[in-house]
Motif scaffolding. Structure first.
Motif, PDB file in Angstrom:
ATOM      1  N   HIS A   1       6.931   8.232   1.475  1.00 53.34           N
ATOM      2  CA  HIS A   1       5.519   8.161   1.888  1.00 53.34           C
ATOM      3  C   HIS A   1       5.166   9.312   2.832  1.00 53.34           C
ATOM      4  O   HIS A   1       4.110   9.942   2.711  1.00 53.34           O
ATOM      5  CB  HIS A   1       5.282   6.805   2.559  1.00 53.34           C
ATOM      6  N   TRP A   2       6.045   9.591   3.788  1.00 52.59           N
ATOM      7  CA  TRP A   2       5.794  10.673   4.751  1.00 52.59           C
ATOM      8  C   TRP A   2       5.802  12.038   4.071  1.00 52.59           C
ATOM      9  O   TRP A   2       4.981  12.903   4.373  1.00 52.59           O
ATOM     10  CB  TRP A   2       6.865  10.622   5.829  1.00 52.59           C
TER      11      TRP A   2
ATOM     12  N   ASP B   1       0.832  -1.213   0.000  1.00 53.84           N
ATOM     13  CA  ASP B   1       0.000   0.000   0.000  1.00 53.84           C
ATOM     14  C   ASP B   1       0.860   1.254   0.000  1.00 53.84           C
ATOM     15  O   ASP B   1       0.536   2.252  -0.657  1.00 53.84           O
ATOM     16  CB  ASP B   1      -0.909   0.001   1.234  1.00 53.84           C
ATOM     17  N   GLN B   2       1.977   1.199   0.701  1.00 50.20           N
ATOM     18  CA  GLN B   2       2.887   2.347   0.752  1.00 50.20           C
ATOM     19  C   GLN B   2       3.479   2.622  -0.622  1.00 50.20           C
ATOM     20  O   GLN B   2       3.508   3.771  -1.098  1.00 50.20           O
ATOM     21  CB  GLN B   2       3.987   2.046   1.770  1.00 50.20           C
TER      22      GLN B   2
ATOM     23  N   TYR C   1      11.615   4.393   1.154  1.00 48.83           N
ATOM     24  CA  TYR C   1      10.166   4.305   0.976  1.00 48.83           C
ATOM     25  C   TYR C   1       9.379   5.018   2.079  1.00 48.83           C
ATOM     26  O   TYR C   1       8.463   5.792   1.797  1.00 48.83           O
ATOM     27  CB  TYR C   1       9.750   2.839   0.884  1.00 48.83           C
ATOM     28  N   PRO C   2       9.689   4.772   3.386  1.00 47.00           N
ATOM     29  CA  PRO C   2       8.933   5.506   4.424  1.00 47.00           C
ATOM     30  C   PRO C   2       9.112   7.014   4.348  1.00 47.00           C
ATOM     31  O   PRO C   2       8.172   7.771   4.611  1.00 47.00           O
ATOM     32  CB  PRO C   2       9.502   4.951   5.736  1.00 47.00           C
TER      33      PRO C   2
ATOM     34  N   GLN D   1       2.665  12.560   1.775  1.00 48.72           N
ATOM     35  CA  GLN D   1       1.398  12.672   2.501  1.00 48.72           C
ATOM     36  C   GLN D   1       1.079  14.111   2.882  1.00 48.72           C
ATOM     37  O   GLN D   1      -0.078  14.499   2.955  1.00 48.72           O
ATOM     38  CB  GLN D   1       1.449  11.815   3.769  1.00 48.72           C
TER      39      GLN D   1
END
Length: 572
Positions: free
Chosen positions: A103-104, A3-4, A99-100, A107
């Motif tokens: 994503h952050w 999903d990420q 990746y994190p 957002q």
């Protein structure tokens, strides 16, 4: 993770990136390509980050990204050991690290853009204390801080204007409408002046009207003063109640507390008050003075035009470039001592901010406690006025609460038992319904089988016979019990009669002898003394004696008594 990645790919395919990736192509990217994508996202947030990482050293790239992520307040997952892993992963372009971060960032892009823009002007440059001893550096630093505060206020005003919804067109329309209204009022005043001039003694009437207006204004002023005095009286009463409550609480605390606890509490209060007086209040006073100085400076300066604003913006940009150059030079030096000092300074500033925050929280808690105490005093007074009873306090309230808790536990247990009984009753009721339904089905099947076999009514007849036999057995059992009771009663009566016979046998024997003597004495005496006595009475007496003699039972003692009475009567 899927999903990420999907979220990252969807946002990268949109404006302003337009990468045209899918999940497979994005997952197959090289570490350098991932770092470039991360750098592009950071460049979208902060335009200063537009760099081709192939032309930059990996160490510089990691420092630049880490500094920007620190400004954006990104918190990597994990502890201190994971932080070193995060730095290494950011240098080599590791997917679990990149990746994190992507994503952050994707957002909250708009929020981070605003934060990065403000960071350019609000990140304070820490100047060492030894450099601040120079007057030029100190003045420049002070001017720099004033400009930072000015930027904060201007930014707040700009945000308020943006959110207020006003526009220049609306303001111009309002101004034109107000000017039209002003012209109309001027014309109306002129018409009224012309109309008044035709009236006699208009000067005297105008003077009286002016005096009336002055008196009305004075009346309003006096009413306002009266309201202010009422408010002051109300505040004084509240202050008196607060002081009385404090005195009461202090007396209660002094009565219950020990000297050690009182000294400890006083030391804590002294520490808190000394901190507020020596550290917090001077800082707030200094900030207020700076703000006042800045506002006075803004008021004293003439109105600024568009060209002045452009000039200020250019000056701010130049100062920011100089600050950034100094930061880059400092980072290029990479002196371990300075790094440690900056780390210690940062920790000290964090601790001081935490201390200030806790002091503010404590002050707010004290104010809240004082307000709650005032409310409690008001409520107690109201309850005392309503029903005249005192509110429970201290040990009484604890005992009342413990009693309520015990009652509540008992109530809960009883309620649980009742609920169990209700559940069991419902289960039994349902079981009864099922059994009744099953019995009806079985009876219906039995009737159908009897009809098929040609013996309809057999089960009913069998049930009736069983019922009649049961009733007959009950009746026989009752008869048997009745016969047994009667035989037992007859035995008891026979035994009682035999006992009475044996007890009366000597008496009867003696009575027979006396009877014979009585007969002989009677006959002889009667012949001598009463020759004219009727023969019928003698015959009756003799028959009575014969009856007694023939029966011989004590149960006929009444007959003997009646005979004896007759004899006595006859003798008399």
């Amino acid at each position: 993770m899927s999903d990420q990645i999907k979220f990252i790919v969807d946002n990268l395919n949109k404006e302003p990136f337009r990468k045209n990736y899918n999940l497979i192509t994005f997952d197959s990217l090289e570490p350098m390509q991932l770092l470039q994508i991360l750098n592009d996202v950071l460049a979208e947030i902060d335009p200063k980050q537009v760099v081709d990482i192939r032309e930059e050293m990996p160490e510089h790239t990691a420092k630049r990204m880490l500094s920007l992520l620190g400004i954006l307040k990104y918190k990597p997952p994990g502890n201190a050991t994971d932080m070193s892993t995060f730095r290494q992963g950011l240098v080599i372009g590791s997917k679990p690290v990149i990746y994190p971060v992507l994503h952050w960032l994707l957002q909250r892009t708009n929020e981070l853009k605003k934060r990065a823009y403000l960071a350019r002007f609000l990140i304070k440059l820490e100047v060492p204390s030894e450099f601040l001893q120079d007057e030029t550096v100190a003045d420049t630093n002070k001017q720099y801080e004033e400009l930072m505060e000015a930027f904060k206020t201007l930014h707040k005003e700009c945000e308020q204007l943006k959110t207020s919804g006003f526009s220049t067109a609306e303001i111009r329309r309002d101004i034109s409408a107000m000017e039209d209204e002003k012209d109309q009022l001027i014309k109306r005043v002129e018409r009224l002046k012309k109309r008044v001039e035709t009236v006699q003694n208009h000067q005297r009437m105008l003077k009286i009207a002016r005096q009336l207006r002055v008196e009305k204004e004075r009346e309003e002023f006096l009413a306002q003063q009266k309201q202010e005095q009422k408010n002051q009286l109300f505040h004084a009463v509240q202050r008196l109640q607060r002081v009385q409550n404090q005195l009461k609480s202090m007396r209660h605390a002094a009565a219950d507390a020990k000297p050690e606890s009182l000294m400890k509490r006083l030391e804590e209060e002294i520490k808190f008050n000394s901190y507020m007086v020596t550290e917090k209040f001077p800082k707030e006073l200094e900030s207020k003075k700076k703000e006042l100085h800045f506002l006075q400076k803004v008021v004293s300066e003439p109105a600024m035009g568009h060209s002045d604003l452009l000039e200020l913006e250019s000056n701010i940009n130049e100062i920011n470039t100089q600050i950034n150059q100094l930061i880059e030079k400092k980072m290029m030096r990479n002196e371990p001592i300075e790094g440690k000092l900056s780390l210690y300074r940062q920790q000290a500033s964090i601790i001081s901010r935490k201390k200030e925050g806790k002091a503010e929280e404590l002050q707010e808690a004290k104010e809240k406690l004082a307000s709650l105490e005032r409310e409690v005093s008001v409520k107690t007074n109201q309850t005392r006025e309503f029903d005249g009873t005192e509110v429970l306090k201290g040990d009484e309230f604890k005992r009342y609460v413990s009693k309520l808790r015990s009652k509540s536990t008992v109530f809960k247990k009883k309620h649980q038992i009742i609920a169990e009984f209700k559940a069991e009753f419902g289960l039994l009721q349902r079981t009864e319904e099922l059994l009744k339904q099953r019995h009806e089905n079985i009876q219906h099947q039995l009737r159908t089988i009897e009809e098929k076999k040609g013996i309809s009514g057999y089960s009913y007849t069998q049930e009736e016979l069983e019922r009649v036999s049961a009733l007959k057995s009950e009746v026989d059992e009752m008869k048997g019990r009745t016969l047994d009771d009667m035989s037992e009663m007859v035995k008891k009566l026979n035994s009682l009669v035999s006992e009475k016979k044996s007890a009366l046998a000597p008496v009867i024997k003696e009575l027979r002898q006396l009877r014979q003597k009585c007969q002989t004495a009677y006959h002889s005496h009667h012949k001598e003394m009463y020759p004219s006595y009727h023969q019928s009475q003698i015959i009756q007496l003799s028959s009575s004696f014969h009856i007694i003699k023939s029966e011989g039972y004590l149960s006929h003692i009444n007959i003997f008594i009646s005979v004896f009475c007759r004899v006595e009567k006859a003798l008399c």
